[in-house]
Write a protein that holds these residues in place. Sequence first.
Motif, mmCIF file in Angstrom:
data_model
loop_
_atom_site.group_PDB
_atom_site.id
_atom_site.type_symbol
_atom_site.label_atom_id
_atom_site.label_comp_id
_atom_site.label_asym_id
_atom_site.label_seq_id
_atom_site.Cartn_x
_atom_site.Cartn_y
_atom_site.Cartn_z
ATOM 1 N N ARG C 54 0.817 -1.221 0.000
ATOM 2 C CA ARG C 54 0.000 0.000 0.000
ATOM 3 C C ARG C 54 0.853 1.274 0.000
ATOM 4 O O ARG C 54 0.589 2.203 0.769
ATOM 5 C CB ARG C 54 -0.922 0.015 1.227
ATOM 6 C CG ARG C 54 -1.707 -1.265 1.433
ATOM 7 C CD ARG C 54 -3.038 -1.246 0.751
ATOM 8 N NE ARG C 54 -3.617 -2.575 0.738
ATOM 9 C CZ ARG C 54 -4.757 -2.911 1.360
ATOM 10 N NH1 ARG C 54 -5.437 -1.987 2.007
ATOM 11 N NH2 ARG C 54 -5.219 -4.130 1.275
ATOM 12 N N ILE C 75 0.092 -0.407 -9.719
ATOM 13 C CA ILE C 75 -1.265 -0.965 -9.690
ATOM 14 C C ILE C 75 -1.601 -1.505 -8.300
ATOM 15 O O ILE C 75 -2.665 -1.225 -7.749
ATOM 16 C CB ILE C 75 -1.400 -2.077 -10.771
ATOM 17 C CG1 ILE C 75 -1.394 -1.422 -12.150
ATOM 18 C CG2 ILE C 75 -2.679 -2.883 -10.568
ATOM 19 C CD1 ILE C 75 -1.345 -2.397 -13.295
ATOM 20 N N ASN C 205 -7.590 -7.642 1.173
ATOM 21 C CA ASN C 205 -6.350 -8.059 1.841
ATOM 22 C C ASN C 205 -5.576 -9.101 1.024
ATOM 23 O O ASN C 205 -5.434 -10.262 1.410
ATOM 24 C CB ASN C 205 -6.673 -8.596 3.241
ATOM 25 C CG ASN C 205 -5.414 -8.837 4.055
ATOM 26 O OD1 ASN C 205 -4.316 -8.473 3.636
ATOM 27 N ND2 ASN C 205 -5.573 -9.443 5.212
ATOM 28 N N TYR C 207 -2.420 -9.160 0.509
ATOM 29 C CA TYR C 207 -1.217 -9.514 1.264
ATOM 30 C C TYR C 207 -1.485 -10.701 2.197
ATOM 31 O O TYR C 207 -0.730 -11.680 2.213
ATOM 32 C CB TYR C 207 -0.735 -8.306 2.074
ATOM 33 C CG TYR C 207 0.219 -8.696 3.154
ATOM 34 C CD1 TYR C 207 1.543 -9.011 2.863
ATOM 35 C CD2 TYR C 207 -0.207 -8.784 4.479
ATOM 36 C CE1 TYR C 207 2.417 -9.404 3.855
ATOM 37 C CE2 TYR C 207 0.667 -9.180 5.482
ATOM 38 C CZ TYR C 207 1.983 -9.494 5.155
ATOM 39 O OH TYR C 207 2.834 -9.896 6.133
#
Lengths: 228, 228, 228, 228, 228, 228, 228, 228
Positions: C54, C75, C205, C207
């Motif tokens: 982020r 992106i 999320n 990640y």
Amino acid sequence: MNIEDKDSFAKLDTDRKRRTGFNEVVFCQSKNDDFLLEIFSKLYSLNGEVLGTRASEHQAKLIQKKFPDALYDSISGIIKIEKKDKKSEGLIAVCTAGTADIPVAEEAALTAEFFGTKVKRYYDIGVSGIHRLINVLPEIEKANAVIAIAGMEGALASVIGGLVSVPVIAVPTSVGYGANLGGLSALLTMINSCANGISVVNIDNGYGAAYIATQINRLAVHGSVKQN
Amino acid sequence: MNIEDKDSFAKLDTDRKRRTGFNEVVFCQSKNDDFLLEIFSKLYSLNGEVLGTRASEHQAKLIQKKFPDALYDSISGIIKIEKKDKKSEGLIAVCTAGTADIPVAEEAALTAEFFGTKVKRYYDIGVSGIHRLINVLPEIEKANAVIAIAGMEGALASVIGGLVSVPVIAVPTSVGYGANLGGLSALLTMINSCANGISVVNIDNGYGAAYIATQINRLAVHGSVKQN
Amino acid sequence: MNIEDKDSFAKLDTDRKRRTGFNEVVFCQSKNDDFLLEIFSKLYSLNGEVLGTRASEHQAKLIQKKFPDALYDSISGIIKIEKKDKKSEGLIAVCTAGTADIPVAEEAALTAEFFGTKVKRYYDIGVSGIHRLINVLPEIEKANAVIAIAGMEGALASVIGGLVSVPVIAVPTSVGYGANLGGLSALLTMINSCANGISVVNIDNGYGAAYIATQINRLAVHGSVKQN
Amino acid sequence: MNIEDKDSFAKLDTDRKRRTGFNEVVFCQSKNDDFLLEIFSKLYSLNGEVLGTRASEHQAKLIQKKFPDALYDSISGIIKIEKKDKKSEGLIAVCTAGTADIPVAEEAALTAEFFGTKVKRYYDIGVSGIHRLINVLPEIEKANAVIAIAGMEGALASVIGGLVSVPVIAVPTSVGYGANLGGLSALLTMINSCANGISVVNIDNGYGAAYIATQINRLAVHGSVKQN
Amino acid sequence: MNIEDKDSFAKLDTDRKRRTGFNEVVFCQSKNDDFLLEIFSKLYSLNGEVLGTRASEHQAKLIQKKFPDALYDSISGIIKIEKKDKKSEGLIAVCTAGTADIPVAEEAALTAEFFGTKVKRYYDIGVSGIHRLINVLPEIEKANAVIAIAGMEGALASVIGGLVSVPVIAVPTSVGYGANLGGLSALLTMINSCANGISVVNIDNGYGAAYIATQINRLAVHGSVKQN
Amino acid sequence: MNIEDKDSFAKLDTDRKRRTGFNEVVFCQSKNDDFLLEIFSKLYSLNGEVLGTRASEHQAKLIQKKFPDALYDSISGIIKIEKKDKKSEGLIAVCTAGTADIPVAEEAALTAEFFGTKVKRYYDIGVSGIHRLINVLPEIEKANAVIAIAGMEGALASVIGGLVSVPVIAVPTSVGYGANLGGLSALLTMINSCANGISVVNIDNGYGAAYIATQINRLAVHGSVKQN
Amino acid sequence: MNIEDKDSFAKLDTDRKRRTGFNEVVFCQSKNDDFLLEIFSKLYSLNGEVLGTRASEHQAKLIQKKFPDALYDSISGIIKIEKKDKKSEGLIAVCTAGTADIPVAEEAALTAEFFGTKVKRYYDIGVSGIHRLINVLPEIEKANAVIAIAGMEGALASVIGGLVSVPVIAVPTSVGYGANLGGLSALLTMINSCANGISVVNIDNGYGAAYIATQINRLAVHGSVKQN
Amino acid sequence: MNIEDKDSFAKLDTDRKRRTGFNEVVFCQSKNDDFLLEIFSKLYSLNGEVLGTRASEHQAKLIQKKFPDALYDSISGIIKIEKKDKKSEGLIAVCTAGTADIPVAEEAALTAEFFGTKVKRYYDIGVSGIHRLINVLPEIEKANAVIAIAGMEGALASVIGGLVSVPVIAVPTSVGYGANLGGLSALLTMINSCANGISVVNIDNGYGAAYIATQINRLAVHGSVKQN
């Protein structure tokens, strides 16, 4: 409440047939015995047929005592007195994701049949076993409208919507547990569907879906009557 | 992400027309410039026409630079390149409760027209001034499907549903403030409608309603093609 | 706050690698410039590599000024300084329903790659065009774990879950509008999935999904290290 | 519904084992007696073993009458007919925050054992007495996957997630009262966990967690079969 | 509104100190410049000190121009004019789960200090790395009250609550994304805590927590004044 | 709890009549027998009349045993001991959308009559058959206030609000199913009404609506007493 | 949309005055310049006066350029062109809990004054300092209706409701933060009020409350006109 | 589950008293008979006293059979075996808005008394009759902590909070109907309170409030023990 005025409370809508093409239907749930019998009697004398939804076993027996020809389906709670010479026309498909959605599906199917629509049933074809849907797709494609009924797995409507050319009426059901929120989760899934051609009715509202599917089926069979 | 593979991400669904009767439509919102132009170009070369929804002024200029014939409606965000010889058939009615619902209504109306459906508009006929609706009812009754669009006052669909014989596709809008919950309140009103013949699409989804209304309109005009 | 004590606030967890098998990762969003650079520097000197998620364009430039080898993907917002000799092992599949879900998918894919996992991407294979998924299924079946990413159409996870034998980590995205409730509708769809083998992480999320998929992939490649 | 077609509604998915590695399991809740017995019989003749979840005392007796070897656990509602020579492999840990979460934990543990997974139980180790968890941590660390079950105190998953290297499958339970929202609060806690390696299944869904933990355990024990 | 009557709208509550033991505090957010300066001036002349919360940089400069001694903390938005001879008494602990919760923590700490309470800070000790909390526990145990501040991971309060003998005031923060629902998820976690001794204030309400902690600290230092 | 002090818990508000113009009313639901009888007796001796709402059959019999003149309406759960010489004044209209809303409507109507207000009832005039409302509109227009009661179809209030010049008090009911959310959907519809002159009370709160309608009716009949 | 038909979209409701006693009011928010000016002009020529709500500074200047007599209040966003000889009658009280609720209060007060109602303002008398309300109670009691406006502290309406004999119209405001849910929490507080005589309008809807208060005030001053 | 290991599941926390100052308390609800008796016996032999909350009549009889000295309060569900020589110290006030909140209040009061805290009760003093609260205020002001319990009228806490100098622990109750959302509305009211010094515990959690009030009371009576 002056109980003598009771039946003035239920204003039977006798003009409805002309206006909408459908006779009034009785939502039996939580209606008391006297009142229920009275409505059935009035509608029967007016139309020669009556459809009741969400009827309990008790209510079914009550009605069958007075109208021995009334048929009751305990799975869906549908009770109906039907005309002998009823014909069916066109075709709609009623699909469910699981077996637990069948009560809602039968409310839809029996309602549509009462309204004169030919119905084919495709149950337990949910997306967690996608081959089950693929197998019956050539059949479903022949319908003028598809009713897609699903609870915890609201995804059925999206998959069908991407495969057919006719409107899909999605019915979320309250089947499931935990975060299903009594059907609200399935409703949100269906409202957010990224497939085209899908619109949604209230949770467990098999009756409502059958009504719309019948409207569409009639247009497909008869064309636009009012425009002429 | 290997950026060279970019256009493999958007898998154009060229079989869609055969399967569903509709060409692919471009949802422009948040697509970047290069990608948007590429999709428009591909769809134009495939189909000779393209419909884009939720296009910004910037996106409209971009497309019009390459396709000078593209028409843009800034109220609804619709941009379209249409064939010259397009004919329209049947009839649907697009109704709104207030003037603030017009952007969604135009998304619906322009989409339906692109899909070859004849459209009549009835705007600002919400139920807080019921005579406005009563006045145009004889016109609305001629349609094969009615799109009822309303924000804070989700009640429009119920009233129309009780008066016509064809399906009503209800579109809640995010118009309003406070407890409108971004359109969710109107959505709940419409889902709970006690009138028959009403189904609901996502908040502000004029495009989706037009798609369904067109499906119904085609069935009314051509009958059930696939069944034969 | 005595600003001199500032860096005591962010207690770098240097024991983490031994305990969990993963180095600490930097969630860049809303961290101020000085603080961000300091964390990157510390982690780089400790581990010889750093992963940030982020990150804004501004933050990326800041970091690249000090670490010219840092790679930024605009992106997904991933920024990483990677070791030269990094090998990848096993295989996971990262799938999305639509093109708008790609930013989340790339956060997942790039994270998994940083953690040493081999990744294959399958984007825009949502259930409204089910053939797209069917076509790539033989490929997806080879993975040790599948990440299924979908916004308004949360149904992708259910369909994949019914078709593969490995765990599916479902990631709802905030993509959509209206009743998508910022991704909550997709989350509810996925949590209520009737397919087996599906678990869910927070909205957007990517990640977190990559972390879990990597854990599973490592177990598949190396077996249970700790048990011996 | 033509009742003779009844069993066509429940389309047994006999290809499932090959596709997913698991035989079909029976969700007993709200299935009627005849239907339940029929499914048990069919699955037994196909697979030589059957697992049923959410079975009532009444349903258990019904099944045990026909299958005297069926074992019923009244706490979890699990009923199973197991093969004699079943072996167990690997290891998973099933943890609960409180004693009230045990019914869900046993649904998970007994399911995993049925699927051939070795299980260790760690109950009543919630975070309001953190030493209880710390004491058993060396044991928990040996598992290939951890199932963390918690109701009002959804925090258990976060603490475990920060301490182990394997995936944690979090199961919110409906245990609690007031603002627990039937388990939704615990679900939200778990979905928002700031620890890594945590994914979430539906409220009270012990079965689903066991399925995923078994998938992971198999990968850890056997490696990636399909890739070869 | 007759603008001349403007200052009659903000009825300064000059009896508050006697009744509650606290002077009035200024919530600066969205107050206009003239109005803000006027309130600061009035309170300063009454009490010789003023505390303002949620002040913007612009508001801080405005106040500092007139009151050069005013101190502004840009992280928390606290601005204060304090008496020179202020003493602090007792002890409270202000804890956060992560670094992103620090703005709320500083609002709490600086407010408590203004009210004459001695404060120790323990930041970034969230439960995903439980050793961080365990390490400082002997220090935290000395406080008369603990403020536990956490966003996506609302679990911090539960763990502390199980370890100390004094009240824990839990402050959910809006830190996080996705299903954090702007802090509501953390609030629900905390309200449902199974640990004892925990009560909750509004999301991000560091000020409110400091007020309560100061009330408790005063009781611990001075005993019950009013009872005598 | 020292049970001897029991009746000190229910502090009868004997000054209420002077302050508000209304005697205290008994909310019977979940009050135990002894307590209920005692309150009825006290209020009867004070005022010579008593109104109870939400009384069960059992409670009604209990009260009628001691006060044979007490009248009980089993539909609304209203029980009342009324003065012989009661006069009624002014006029309000009580309207419902469907027959299922009648219990709430009778709670409103009987309460208003007890308070001395003349009431006319218009039941089953919901907007799905708009002609039913249009037919009785000239009658409704004569009232000093209108109570509009509706469940799944909360739209009744909006339509009436657009047609009359007096306040409309909207009462959402819990009638319906699925996404009616126990009446919350109807409440939101009414709060968002785009018609003017509509305010809303709690779900099923017929009593509360009657109280307000009576306040308005008194002002219309007597003018502003307190101002003189 | 054929843009020439634009003004047909806003169907001015010129019969409204006769039917409801009020002229049409303009909700300015998000109306474009041309359209806004046109409506103001038409209404001015019809009625000789116009009231606009939620007008921006930009819109105010636009209108004042054409109608120099138009008065704009930037706090509430009210713009009005009023007749010279306007008289006011009766009395209503407009109360707020805090100073932040004043914009909504002024929308209410200025609207009521435009409709010919005499208004007294009581601002910043919220229940956290109950003496402020007690002090002005003798004044408030003289009103024919009370508007109670409150944000985070929705309790003001309950306290007033227990003290006066006239209807209290409660207006929740979006003032607050965190768990105020944009005003929904205050709305729920007010809807659940245990005091009698309280009904609720939408969040921030000062206009709507003034409309109802004026209806009641007119009934108090003139009695029931239509009944004679 | 091997049922012989049953009591290992409930890990009695015998160190708790030293750590927190409180012995373990039994939450009886939904515990089975054997398990409940066993816990009572163990705790009694350890501590010579036991407190149980949410006990049913059946459970009370069970315990009283074995412990004839156990006292049961059927209103609150509290069952306790108390030491003979118990002394009480300090003072807290337990207040309720209505009579229906008394069960929660008695859970709080009896718990606090068990913990050695002196309690005064002020019931039915809700804000809809504000004089009731004003009358007892001089008494309430003497307490070291105030517990404010309210259901549909969550406002009680705000009013008390503005009048006293000690912490107010607010307990929302599930009392009410309709939009009370099972107590969630009252919880939101209290969390959003604009008065200072208010913190909130779970819906109906009288026990939890008593625990915190006792912690505060002990600090007021004994000062900070641990700091020395």
